[in-house]
Design an enzyme around this catalytic site. Structure first.
Site, PDB file in Angstrom:
ATOM      1  N   PRO A   2      -9.347 -11.605  -2.579  1.00  0.00           N
ATOM      2  CA  PRO A   2      -8.191 -12.084  -2.404  1.00  0.00           C
ATOM      3  C   PRO A   2      -7.062 -11.320  -2.413  1.00  0.00           C
ATOM      4  O   PRO A   2      -6.478 -10.723  -3.529  1.00  0.00           O
ATOM      5  CB  PRO A   2      -8.189 -13.475  -3.045  1.00  0.00           C
ATOM      6  CG  PRO A   2      -9.370 -13.479  -3.564  1.00  0.00           C
ATOM      7  CD  PRO A   2      -9.986 -12.162  -3.703  1.00  0.00           C
ATOM      8  N   GLU A   3      -6.071 -11.073  -1.311  1.00  0.00           N
ATOM      9  CA  GLU A   3      -4.811 -10.498  -1.506  1.00  0.00           C
ATOM     10  C   GLU A   3      -3.568 -11.380  -1.554  1.00  0.00           C
ATOM     11  O   GLU A   3      -3.777 -12.474  -1.400  1.00  0.00           O
ATOM     12  CB  GLU A   3      -4.565  -9.527  -0.322  1.00  0.00           C
ATOM     13  CG  GLU A   3      -5.786  -8.338  -0.097  1.00  0.00           C
ATOM     14  CD  GLU A   3      -5.734  -7.394  -0.846  1.00  0.00           C
ATOM     15  OE1 GLU A   3      -4.498  -7.388  -1.716  1.00  0.00           O
ATOM     16  OE2 GLU A   3      -6.343  -6.199  -0.939  1.00  0.00           O
ATOM     17  N   HIS A  93     -21.983 -21.265  -7.546  1.00  0.00           N
ATOM     18  CA  HIS A  93     -20.825 -20.705  -8.150  1.00  0.00           C
ATOM     19  C   HIS A  93     -19.476 -21.399  -8.221  1.00  0.00           C
ATOM     20  O   HIS A  93     -18.467 -20.905  -8.227  1.00  0.00           O
ATOM     21  CB  HIS A  93     -20.611 -19.509  -6.849  1.00  0.00           C
ATOM     22  CG  HIS A  93     -21.978 -18.513  -6.802  1.00  0.00           C
ATOM     23  ND1 HIS A  93     -22.273 -17.887  -7.556  1.00  0.00           N
ATOM     24  CD2 HIS A  93     -22.594 -18.544  -5.528  1.00  0.00           C
ATOM     25  CE1 HIS A  93     -23.487 -17.426  -7.242  1.00  0.00           C
ATOM     26  NE2 HIS A  93     -23.503 -17.482  -5.886  1.00  0.00           N
ATOM     27  N   ARG A 111     -18.574 -13.660  -8.472  1.00  0.00           N
ATOM     28  CA  ARG A 111     -18.807 -12.474  -9.478  1.00  0.00           C
ATOM     29  C   ARG A 111     -18.051 -12.789 -10.918  1.00  0.00           C
ATOM     30  O   ARG A 111     -18.101 -12.232 -11.609  1.00  0.00           O
ATOM     31  CB  ARG A 111     -18.174 -11.344  -8.778  1.00  0.00           C
ATOM     32  CG  ARG A 111     -19.218 -10.878  -7.537  1.00  0.00           C
ATOM     33  CD  ARG A 111     -18.806  -9.519  -6.988  1.00  0.00           C
ATOM     34  NE  ARG A 111     -18.895  -8.524  -7.780  1.00  0.00           N
ATOM     35  CZ  ARG A 111     -18.399  -7.303  -7.614  1.00  0.00           C
ATOM     36  NH1 ARG A 111     -17.846  -7.016  -6.244  1.00  0.00           N
ATOM     37  NH2 ARG A 111     -18.610  -6.243  -8.359  1.00  0.00           N
ATOM     38  N   ARG A 156       7.588   9.801  -8.931  1.00  0.00           N
ATOM     39  CA  ARG A 156       6.205   9.549  -8.581  1.00  0.00           C
ATOM     40  C   ARG A 156       5.694  10.649  -7.523  1.00  0.00           C
ATOM     41  O   ARG A 156       6.103  10.719  -6.367  1.00  0.00           O
ATOM     42  CB  ARG A 156       5.990   8.130  -7.897  1.00  0.00           C
ATOM     43  CG  ARG A 156       6.443   7.005  -8.901  1.00  0.00           C
ATOM     44  CD  ARG A 156       5.831   6.943 -10.052  1.00  0.00           C
ATOM     45  NE  ARG A 156       4.171   6.677 -10.049  1.00  0.00           N
ATOM     46  CZ  ARG A 156       3.980   5.345  -9.690  1.00  0.00           C
ATOM     47  NH1 ARG A 156       4.665   4.386 -10.005  1.00  0.00           N
ATOM     48  NH2 ARG A 156       2.462   5.379  -9.667  1.00  0.00           N
TER      49      ARG A 156
END
Ligand SMILES: [Zn+2]
Length: 276
Positions: A2-3, A93, A111, A156
């Site tokens: 999920p973003e 789950h 998971r 960076r």
């Protein structure tokens, strides 16, 4: 995984269905998530009203008067909310049920890399929690703009793609959205971040906001199956222009989209439209 857009869509759906409701009971079927679900969580939440759900990065912050329930979906987690009596039988789950007045919130996580933790108000603001304290600026907040991105990238030397993914210059720009934003801004993903000037930083910041905003509007797109918090099955709604499209024609110039690997993550881009 999920973003940010999926988490934001989850937040909006859950807010619409749960805000202002009191918790009746918490049932933990499997406490072994990334960290154990606190044993006392049920007693902590029972009878308390959910004031608001906020988001910080990919963390959902369920605010109660006496503290904040912090949840993260990890790799495979999702919340679904059901109206009373509409929840299906619990599956293998489904690890946590939070029953509210007239609704049930269910956490599913095959998971089990997700998290469900409690931060008591007595410990101070949740912003200071170790999981949240070092997060970069929110891409959808007014404080995120080209100048902020410019200042955050001066030292960076890593590629701009990898700096976006690292989450310390700006939080929550995942792999799909990094490729799409860099394409939108016309920036070569291999360019060392510190070589971006203020004008291109402004273009990139605007592109990130636009791409994430479109994904949220589209219902939190993702390339894998996703179920939004109200139980509706999600669709792959975002029209990705480069991500996952190697070999296809660039939608702008018609040349083939390329795929490269940066920091073990795939990047999709157009070598003609995106410049160093
Ligand atoms: Zn192109």
């Amino acid at each position: 995984m999920p973003e940010l857009p999926e988490v934001e869509v989850t937040r909006r759906c859950m807010t619409a269905m749960l805000q202002g409701r009191a918790v009746r009971a918490l049932r933990v079927y499997e406490p072994r998530l990334r960290w154990p679900v606190p044993r006392t969580l049920g007693a902590t939440l029972a009878g308390r009203s959910l004031q608001r759900i906020d988001r910080r990065g990919k963390y959902l912050l369920w605010r109660f008067e006496h503290g904040v329930l912090i949840s993260h979906l990890g790799m495979t987690g999702s919340w679904r909310v059901y109206r009373d009596g509409q929840a299906p039988e619990r599956g293998p789950h489904d690890h946590v049920d939070i029953s509210f007045d007239a609704a049930l919130a269910r956490l599913t996580d095959p998971r089990r890399f997700g998290a469900l933790l409690w931060h008591a108000a007595a410990k101070g603001g949740v912003e200071g929690h170790p999981l949240l304290a070092s997060l970069g600026v929110e891409p959808l907040d007014p404080g995120f703009d080209g100048m902020q991105l410019y200042l955050a990238t001066r030292r960076r030397s890593a590629s701009i793609k990898q700096v976006l993914l690292s989450g310390d210059a700006v939080v929550g720009v995942g792999n799909i959205y990094a490729s799409e934003s860099l394409f939108d801004a016309g920036i070569d993903p291999r360019l060392p971040a510190r070589r971006l000037g203020p004008i291109r930083c402004a273009r990139l910041a605007a592109a990130i906001r636009r791409v994430l905003g479109e994904a949220i509007d589209a219902g939190g797109s993702t390339l894998r199956d996703y179920a939004s918090a109200d139980g509706a099955e999600g669709q792959y709604a975002l029209q990705a222009r480069v991500y996952g499209r190697d070999g296809s024609d660039c939608p702008v110039c018609g040349r083939p989209i390329r795929r490269i690997v940066q920091g073990q993550r795939a990047t999709y881009w157009c070598a003609r439209c995106q410049r160093r």
